[in-house]
Design an enzyme around this catalytic site. Structure first.
Site, PDB file in Angstrom:
ATOM      1  CD  GLU A   1       2.181   7.486  -5.863  1.00  0.00           C
ATOM      2  OE1 GLU A   1       2.620   6.318  -5.745  1.00  0.00           O
ATOM      3  OE2 GLU A   1       2.883   8.438  -6.278  1.00  0.00           O
TER       4      GLU A   1
ATOM      5  CB  CYS B   1       8.285   3.972  -7.980  1.00  0.00           C
ATOM      6  SG  CYS B   1       9.249   2.787  -7.013  1.00  0.00           S
TER       7      CYS B   1
ATOM      8  CG  HIS C   1       5.808   6.214  -4.319  1.00  0.00           C
ATOM      9  ND1 HIS C   1       5.064   5.447  -5.189  1.00  0.00           N
ATOM     10  CD2 HIS C   1       6.951   5.520  -4.092  1.00  0.00           C
ATOM     11  CE1 HIS C   1       5.726   4.334  -5.482  1.00  0.00           C
ATOM     12  NE2 HIS C   1       6.875   4.353  -4.818  1.00  0.00           N
TER      13      HIS C   1
END
Length: 226
Positions: A200, A90, A198
């Site tokens: 994660e 991002c 994302h």
């Protein structure tokens, strides 16, 4: 993988650094080192560097532009040029393009709206350090949260990325107007990956999905086995 040394870079305005650190610790078994943007040097013997999402420096000028000039980025660029894996997610992707580690730029979403939801991605390259844990053409589901995720590059650069297999992920449905639906790109050496979604936030079932787990695990296992 308890000896695997990772680092998360934090800029003023980062807000996904804790998410990234948690994911790296969960998968590697060791808490990552936390590095501040004003540090002139990185810790020694790093195996993996992550630039997290957020709104570094309030997204002034252009998203990631000021962060790309932070003291620590000189060290990150040097590490990347030595072959250390660098992941930018991002805002981290924006920083990587602004620093010149990746080609192209991230523009305002075509709908001029902040997009925050889960999206489907097609895995385009399974030969890289980051994507070897996936199957060619596999569709995975990863959250996004961005306002400036519209990937842009000139036609010559786009053709080069395609020809060299450097498009890592592509949106199944182009949510932000990105050129050719590109969601993530690699550098020529394959050790730098920038992506808007994302991973994660998708490393365990409690997140609602764990399709991001393979990205981190394949990178770490690839390095350990190298």
């Amino acid at each position: 993988m308890s000896d695997f040394r990772t680092a998360v870079i934090t800029f003023p305005g980062s807000n996904c650094d804790r998410d990234m650190a948690s994911a790296l610790e969960k998968i590697s078994g060791r808490a990552p080192l936390r590095v501040w943007h004003g540090d002139a040097e990185l810790p020694e013997r790093l195996d993996f560097i992550a630039l997290p999402g957020g709104f570094s420096y309030g997204d002034y000028l252009r998203c990631g532009a000021i962060a790309s000039r932070s003291p620590v980025m000189r060290a990150v660029i040097e590490a990347a040029n030595r072959g250390v894996p660098v992941l930018g997610v991002c805002n981290g992707f924006q920083v990587l393009t602004e620093s010149g580690l990746l080609p192209g730029a991230l523009l305002r979403n075509s709908g001029i709206r902040f997009v925050c939801r889960e999206v489907a991605l097609k895995v385009e390259n399974v030969g890289s350090l980051f994507t070897s844990g996936y199957k060619a053409g596999q569709v995975i589901h990863i959250p996004v949260a961005h306002h400036d995720g519209n990937y842009f590059a000139d036609e010559q650069t786009l053709e080069q990325l395609e020809a060299e297999g450097r498009v890592a992920f592509r949106y199944v449905d182009d949510i932000n107007g990105s050129a050719r639906g590109i969601a993530g790109v690699l550098n020529a050496a394959g050790n730098v990956l920038g992506m808007m979604p994302h991973p994660e936030r998708a490393v365990e079932p409690a997140h609602g999905g764990s399709d991001g787990h393979a990205l981190f695990e394949s990178a770490m296992r690839g390095l350990v086995g190298a």
